[in-house]
Design a protein around this motif. Sequence first.
Motif, PDB file in Angstrom:
ATOM      1  N   SER A  71    -127.421  39.780 -48.441  1.00 28.88           N
ATOM      2  CA  SER A  71    -128.383  38.824 -47.901  1.00 28.88           C
ATOM      3  C   SER A  71    -129.823  39.329 -48.028  1.00 28.88           C
ATOM      4  O   SER A  71    -130.104  40.513 -47.851  1.00 28.88           O
ATOM      5  CB  SER A  71    -128.061  38.576 -46.420  1.00 28.88           C
ATOM      6  OG  SER A  71    -129.096  37.856 -45.780  1.00 28.88           O
ATOM      7  N   ASN A  72    -130.719  38.395 -48.315  1.00 29.50           N
ATOM      8  CA  ASN A  72    -132.153  38.702 -48.314  1.00 29.50           C
ATOM      9  C   ASN A  72    -132.826  38.311 -47.001  1.00 29.50           C
ATOM     10  O   ASN A  72    -133.912  38.790 -46.689  1.00 29.50           O
ATOM     11  CB  ASN A  72    -132.841  37.994 -49.476  1.00 29.50           C
ATOM     12  CG  ASN A  72    -132.429  38.573 -50.816  1.00 29.50           C
ATOM     13  OD1 ASN A  72    -132.332  39.785 -50.982  1.00 29.50           O
ATOM     14  ND2 ASN A  72    -132.171  37.703 -51.781  1.00 29.50           N
ATOM     15  N   ASP A  73    -132.215  37.410 -46.259  1.00 32.92           N
ATOM     16  CA  ASP A  73    -132.744  36.986 -44.963  1.00 32.92           C
ATOM     17  C   ASP A  73    -131.566  36.471 -44.134  1.00 32.92           C
ATOM     18  O   ASP A  73    -131.107  35.345 -44.366  1.00 32.92           O
ATOM     19  CB  ASP A  73    -133.788  35.885 -45.136  1.00 32.92           C
ATOM     20  CG  ASP A  73    -134.495  35.523 -43.821  1.00 32.92           C
ATOM     21  OD1 ASP A  73    -134.079  36.042 -42.762  1.00 32.92           O
ATOM     22  OD2 ASP A  73    -135.441  34.712 -43.851  1.00 32.92           O
ATOM     23  N   PRO A  74    -131.060  37.315 -43.219  1.00 32.07           N
ATOM     24  CA  PRO A  74    -131.567  38.597 -42.758  1.00 32.07           C
ATOM     25  C   PRO A  74    -131.457  39.698 -43.828  1.00 32.07           C
ATOM     26  O   PRO A  74    -130.536  39.678 -44.634  1.00 32.07           O
ATOM     27  CB  PRO A  74    -130.667  38.945 -41.562  1.00 32.07           C
ATOM     28  CG  PRO A  74    -129.993  37.676 -41.186  1.00 32.07           C
ATOM     29  CD  PRO A  74    -129.871  36.883 -42.450  1.00 32.07           C
ATOM     30  N   LEU A  75    -132.384  40.649 -43.764  1.00 36.38           N
ATOM     31  CA  LEU A  75    -132.380  41.825 -44.620  1.00 36.38           C
ATOM     32  C   LEU A  75    -132.049  43.030 -43.733  1.00 36.38           C
ATOM     33  O   LEU A  75    -132.866  43.460 -42.929  1.00 36.38           O
ATOM     34  CB  LEU A  75    -133.746  41.998 -45.284  1.00 36.38           C
ATOM     35  CG  LEU A  75    -133.892  43.140 -46.282  1.00 36.38           C
ATOM     36  CD1 LEU A  75    -132.932  42.978 -47.453  1.00 36.38           C
ATOM     37  CD2 LEU A  75    -135.332  43.228 -46.788  1.00 36.38           C
ATOM     38  N   HIS A  76    -130.820  43.534 -43.888  1.00 34.61           N
ATOM     39  CA  HIS A  76    -130.285  44.519 -42.948  1.00 34.61           C
ATOM     40  C   HIS A  76    -130.599  45.955 -43.363  1.00 34.61           C
ATOM     41  O   HIS A  76    -130.522  46.304 -44.557  1.00 34.61           O
ATOM     42  CB  HIS A  76    -128.773  44.359 -42.839  1.00 34.61           C
ATOM     43  CG  HIS A  76    -128.337  43.077 -42.205  1.00 34.61           C
ATOM     44  ND1 HIS A  76    -128.153  42.949 -40.847  1.00 34.61           N
ATOM     45  CD2 HIS A  76    -128.063  41.857 -42.736  1.00 34.61           C
ATOM     46  CE1 HIS A  76    -127.771  41.711 -40.570  1.00 34.61           C
ATOM     47  NE2 HIS A  76    -127.721  41.024 -41.697  1.00 34.61           N
ATOM     48  N   PHE A  77    -130.886  46.775 -42.346  1.00 35.07           N
ATOM     49  CA  PHE A  77    -131.141  48.204 -42.537  1.00 35.07           C
ATOM     50  C   PHE A  77    -130.229  49.011 -41.615  1.00 35.07           C
ATOM     51  O   PHE A  77    -129.955  48.603 -40.485  1.00 35.07           O
ATOM     52  CB  PHE A  77    -132.597  48.544 -42.202  1.00 35.07           C
ATOM     53  CG  PHE A  77    -133.597  48.054 -43.217  1.00 35.07           C
ATOM     54  CD1 PHE A  77    -134.183  48.930 -44.104  1.00 35.07           C
ATOM     55  CD2 PHE A  77    -133.942  46.710 -43.275  1.00 35.07           C
ATOM     56  CE1 PHE A  77    -135.115  48.474 -45.044  1.00 35.07           C
ATOM     57  CE2 PHE A  77    -134.860  46.242 -44.210  1.00 35.07           C
ATOM     58  CZ  PHE A  77    -135.446  47.132 -45.091  1.00 35.07           C
ATOM     59  N   ALA A  78    -129.803  50.158 -42.107  1.00 37.13           N
ATOM     60  CA  ALA A  78    -129.100  51.127 -41.262  1.00 37.13           C
ATOM     61  C   ALA A  78    -130.124  52.052 -40.622  1.00 37.13           C
ATOM     62  O   ALA A  78    -131.106  52.451 -41.266  1.00 37.13           O
ATOM     63  CB  ALA A  78    -128.109  51.943 -42.086  1.00 37.13           C
ATOM     64  N   GLN A  91    -130.396  47.154 -37.852  1.00 34.25           N
ATOM     65  CA  GLN A  91    -131.344  46.117 -37.453  1.00 34.25           C
ATOM     66  C   GLN A  91    -131.768  45.386 -38.712  1.00 34.25           C
ATOM     67  O   GLN A  91    -131.498  45.850 -39.830  1.00 34.25           O
ATOM     68  CB  GLN A  91    -132.558  46.720 -36.742  1.00 34.25           C
ATOM     69  CG  GLN A  91    -133.347  47.732 -37.575  1.00 34.25           C
ATOM     70  CD  GLN A  91    -134.327  48.535 -36.742  1.00 34.25           C
ATOM     71  OE1 GLN A  91    -133.979  49.124 -35.720  1.00 34.25           O
ATOM     72  NE2 GLN A  91    -135.586  48.554 -37.180  1.00 34.25           N
ATOM     73  N   ALA A  92    -132.408  44.237 -38.539  1.00 33.12           N
ATOM     74  CA  ALA A  92    -132.740  43.429 -39.710  1.00 33.12           C
ATOM     75  C   ALA A  92    -134.097  42.770 -39.556  1.00 33.12           C
ATOM     76  O   ALA A  92    -134.520  42.408 -38.460  1.00 33.12           O
ATOM     77  CB  ALA A  92    -131.675  42.353 -39.926  1.00 33.12           C
ATOM     78  N   PHE A  93    -134.778  42.612 -40.696  1.00 31.43           N
ATOM     79  CA  PHE A  93    -135.866  41.650 -40.800  1.00 31.43           C
ATOM     80  C   PHE A  93    -135.222  40.288 -41.044  1.00 31.43           C
ATOM     81  O   PHE A  93    -134.297  40.166 -41.848  1.00 31.43           O
ATOM     82  CB  PHE A  93    -136.785  41.983 -41.975  1.00 31.43           C
ATOM     83  CG  PHE A  93    -137.733  43.120 -41.747  1.00 31.43           C
ATOM     84  CD1 PHE A  93    -138.716  43.036 -40.777  1.00 31.43           C
ATOM     85  CD2 PHE A  93    -137.668  44.266 -42.530  1.00 31.43           C
ATOM     86  CE1 PHE A  93    -139.622  44.074 -40.575  1.00 31.43           C
ATOM     87  CE2 PHE A  93    -138.561  45.306 -42.341  1.00 31.43           C
ATOM     88  CZ  PHE A  93    -139.538  45.213 -41.361  1.00 31.43           C
ATOM     89  N   ILE A 105    -137.713  40.743 -36.027  1.00 30.36           N
ATOM     90  CA  ILE A 105    -136.688  41.770 -35.969  1.00 30.36           C
ATOM     91  C   ILE A 105    -135.506  41.187 -35.215  1.00 30.36           C
ATOM     92  O   ILE A 105    -135.670  40.564 -34.164  1.00 30.36           O
ATOM     93  CB  ILE A 105    -137.177  43.071 -35.287  1.00 30.36           C
ATOM     94  CG1 ILE A 105    -136.044  44.113 -35.254  1.00 30.36           C
ATOM     95  CG2 ILE A 105    -137.774  42.826 -33.907  1.00 30.36           C
ATOM     96  CD1 ILE A 105    -136.468  45.489 -34.743  1.00 30.36           C
ATOM     97  N   GLY A 106    -134.310  41.350 -35.777  1.00 33.29           N
ATOM     98  CA  GLY A 106    -133.124  40.799 -35.134  1.00 33.29           C
ATOM     99  C   GLY A 106    -131.880  41.534 -35.567  1.00 33.29           C
ATOM    100  O   GLY A 106    -131.948  42.560 -36.262  1.00 33.29           O
ATOM    101  N   SER A 107    -130.730  41.010 -35.152  1.00 34.37           N
ATOM    102  CA  SER A 107    -129.444  41.637 -35.442  1.00 34.37           C
ATOM    103  C   SER A 107    -129.470  43.120 -35.069  1.00 34.37           C
ATOM    104  O   SER A 107    -128.943  43.970 -35.784  1.00 34.37           O
ATOM    105  CB  SER A 107    -129.072  41.459 -36.929  1.00 34.37           C
ATOM    106  OG  SER A 107    -127.728  41.783 -37.162  1.00 34.37           O
ATOM    107  N   VAL A 108    -130.092  43.408 -33.933  1.00 33.76           N
ATOM    108  CA  VAL A 108    -130.272  44.809 -33.520  1.00 33.76           C
ATOM    109  C   VAL A 108    -129.007  45.319 -32.844  1.00 33.76           C
ATOM    110  O   VAL A 108    -128.507  44.737 -31.889  1.00 33.76           O
ATOM    111  CB  VAL A 108    -131.473  44.933 -32.551  1.00 33.76           C
ATOM    112  CG1 VAL A 108    -131.588  46.362 -32.038  1.00 33.76           C
ATOM    113  CG2 VAL A 108    -132.760  44.496 -33.242  1.00 33.76           C
ATOM    114  N   LEU A 109    -128.488  46.415 -33.357  1.00 29.47           N
ATOM    115  CA  LEU A 109    -127.325  47.072 -32.775  1.00 29.47           C
ATOM    116  C   LEU A 109    -127.569  48.572 -32.822  1.00 29.47           C
ATOM    117  O   LEU A 109    -127.327  49.219 -33.839  1.00 29.47           O
ATOM    118  CB  LEU A 109    -126.053  46.707 -33.534  1.00 29.47           C
ATOM    119  CG  LEU A 109    -124.738  47.321 -33.025  1.00 29.47           C
ATOM    120  CD1 LEU A 109    -124.474  46.917 -31.580  1.00 29.47           C
ATOM    121  CD2 LEU A 109    -123.573  46.923 -33.911  1.00 29.47           C
TER     122      LEU A 109
END
Length: 218
Positions: A71-78, A91-93, A105-109
Amino acid sequence: MTAPHPAYGLPQREVLEGRYVRLEPLSLRHIPALFAATAGEGEDDRYRWLFENPPASEAQLAEWARPAIASNDPLHFAVIDKASGEARGRQAFMRMVAKDGVVEIGSVLWGRGVARTPLATEALYLFARHAFETLGNRRFEWKCNNLNEPSKRAAQRFGFTFEGVFRQHMIVKGANRDTAWFSMLASEWPSRKAGFEAWLDPANFDAAGQQKRKLAFA
């Protein structure tokens, strides 16, 4: 006639380096450590406010991760703990609007060893700095379920301004979600940056790792 805004920068798959954490574009190689840090027995509550359910195995987490990685949006980072070199959160942009210079900023875990530590604060700081300074965005957003009190407290601690509640904004896991909206503006970033950097300075922590002063913004 008002001239149109130029397109603002969108986040790309690149590494964001900090003192305590490194943010890497999410990949399958992160899955074993990420599962160990954020899932498994006793960890279901971490997924309470996310769109997905807790994975029962590394394989299930990898199944979620494959489309997330693409995915490009959300764009997930470890979120990599630099002390161990292991992924300890993600987390993701997301919800990026290039023409308006807005990113969320979202999908924060943030898992064990990251949540409520300097690592989490720096992970947020790196996203905000990138959004404003590298990409030139005007607005950085944080949204959460209005029932998620820890997330709302975190947003305010991090210097976001509460803007209101979107009632019946969406349905998540079969239930109504009222969404609390928070924002940080480019004009506010200099004071937020100074506060983050002062708090994250190693001199702000004693030998036991306890903060000497709280995160604050002028």
